[in-house]
Structures are given as structure tokens and as C-alpha cells.
Design an enzyme around this catalytic site. Structure first.
Site, mmCIF file in Angstrom:
data_model
loop_
_atom_site.group_PDB
_atom_site.id
_atom_site.type_symbol
_atom_site.label_atom_id
_atom_site.label_comp_id
_atom_site.label_asym_id
_atom_site.label_seq_id
_atom_site.Cartn_x
_atom_site.Cartn_y
_atom_site.Cartn_z
ATOM 1 N N ASP A 1 -3.300 2.518 -5.914
ATOM 2 C CA ASP A 1 -2.118 2.831 -4.893
ATOM 3 C C ASP A 1 -1.848 1.588 -4.169
ATOM 4 O OD1 ASP A 1 -4.554 2.789 -3.687
ATOM 5 O OD2 ASP A 1 -3.923 4.282 -1.992
ATOM 6 N N GLU A 2 -2.558 0.340 -4.668
ATOM 7 C CA GLU A 2 -2.121 -0.877 -3.896
ATOM 8 C C GLU A 2 -2.235 -2.139 -4.947
ATOM 9 O OE1 GLU A 2 -5.483 -2.151 -1.191
ATOM 10 O OE2 GLU A 2 -6.846 -0.922 -2.229
ATOM 11 N N ASP B 1 0.936 -1.098 -0.224
ATOM 12 C CA ASP B 1 0.074 -0.015 0.067
ATOM 13 C C ASP B 1 0.889 1.290 -0.225
ATOM 14 O OD1 ASP B 1 -2.263 1.356 0.224
ATOM 15 O OD2 ASP B 1 -2.458 1.547 2.081
#
Length: 212
Positions: free
Chosen positions: A126-127, A11
Site C-alpha cells: 500500500d505504499e 500511502d
């Protein structure tokens, strides 16, 4: 082949806000909120300095896209209304979102991870989940290599949780933010996971947290 399943959840740390800080390094260490409109773009002054909008100046129904950890310390989090947040952190810097830049940095960090661990499940801008099971290095070594590759490609930090499954890894990547590594074995669940509040489980919101 490693017989132990190792799944990592990576993350990026305060991703949108962190990308903005690459553009505006003078804002590092300050509470910054991303979520304004284009009228909130920084204005270059006659002396070359920049004038940044403040959260107190916002009028409208917009919500926070993300915030720096300094803003979060003041109680300002993603999803909150901007006007409500202004009561908590009126002096926080307000920046409009730049999704073209975020998508670019998202591609960069994912490409960097793939050079080390190509078994990736994309979960958003974003992950990602990463299957490390068949890689020979120890979990901590792999996490360090991945974090370094991400930083070299983007200038940004990330946090990684490594456990035997995706649910636990998602929880663990959030336990040592920012820039952390959490490695968990099944034998540690009772001491490290059970004491956590129910909201730490992905998908458990405020109402379900109250019931549970």
C-alpha cells in the site's frame, strides 16, 4: 533537469478497509475492522440485505489488519488484538481479510502512478516512493495528477508527502490523512518536523518513543 531533489511518499488511505468498502458501500461512514476469519464473511439475508459480524462477537487471538478512520477514532488500530479492541468498539463491523483483492488494487494503483512518474521504489502493498526530481511540473500539480490517476484506477484515495528525502516524505504523507498532500522544504523542518513526537519517525516504536 530539475536540480532540486523531490521525493514523494504515497500511502494509500486505510488501504485494506477501503478496498472492502468498495465491495460493501453500505458500510461507509461506519467503524469497520479487517482481521476476522472466513466465518466472519457477511451473510446475505432472505430480503437481500447483508448481516455483518460485529467486533463484540469475536473470540480468539487474532489481531486487526487495518481499520477505517471511524474505527480509529474509537481507539482501534492495526496490530491490536481483536478481543481487546472489542472493549473499545464492540459495535464495529468485522470483516475477514481478502488479500487477493488487495494485491489486485495494489497493482492497479502502482501502474497508474507509473504513467505519470515512472521512477518508483516499491515499499509494500500500500505504499511507494516516487522520484519526482526530473519532472517539469510543480510538486503540487504532480501530486494532484498522481492522486487523480490513482482514484480513476481504483476508486481509492491516497495521501502524499513530498520532501527532499525519503525519511521526511514518509513522515509527511501521514500528516494530512486521509486524502492529503504535504509538501515540505528543508527550511521548514524546524517549524513543522521538530515539534512532532519521535514516534512519527518510521521504525520508532512505543519503547523507543518512551526513551527518546
Amino acid at each position: 533537469m530539475n536540480s532540486i531533489r523531490r521525493i514523494a511518499h504515497l500511502d494509500m488511505d486505510a488501504f485494506f478497509a477501503s478496498v472492502e468498502l468498495l465491495r460493501y458501500p453500505e458500510l461507509r461512514g461506519q467503524p469497520v475492522v479487517v482481521g476476522g476469519r472466513n466465518v466472519h464473511q457477511p451473510v446475505v439475508q432472505a430480503d437481500g440485505s447483508k448481516h455483518f459480524a460485529r467486533l463484540r462477537d469475536y473470540v480468539g487471538r487474532g489481531v486487526i489488519t487495518t481499520s477505517t478512520y471511524e474505527a480509529r477514532a474509537l481507539g482501534v488500530f492495526s496490530g491490536m488484538g481483536l478481543m481487546k479492541s472489542a472493549h473499545l468498539a464492540p459495535e464495529a463491523i468485522l470483516l475477514p481479510a481478502n488479500f487477493d483483492a488487495y494485491r489486485d488494487y495494489s497493482r492497479r494503483f502502482k501502474a497508474a502512478v507509473a504513467t505519470i512518474a515512472p521512477q518508483i521504489e516499491d515499499r509494500g502493498i500500500d505504499e511507494i516512493y516516487i522520484d519526482l526530481s526530473d519532472l517539469p511540473d510543480e510538486s503540487n500539480t504532480l501530486a494532484q495528477r498522481i492522486k487523480q490517476a490513482v482514484f480513476e484506477a481504483t476508486g481509492l484515495t491516497c495521501s502524499i508527502g513530498i520532501t527532499p528525502n525519503k525519511l521526511l516524505s514518509k513522515i509527511c504523507s501521514d500528516l494530512d490523512k486521509p486524502n492529503g498532500i504535504t509538501i515540505l522544504g528543508m527550511e521548514e523542518i524546524a517549524t513543522r518536523i521538530w515539534p512532532l513526537p519521535a514516534r512519527k519517525i518510521n521504525g520508532i516504536g512505543p519503547k523507543a518513543t518512551e526513551r527518546l
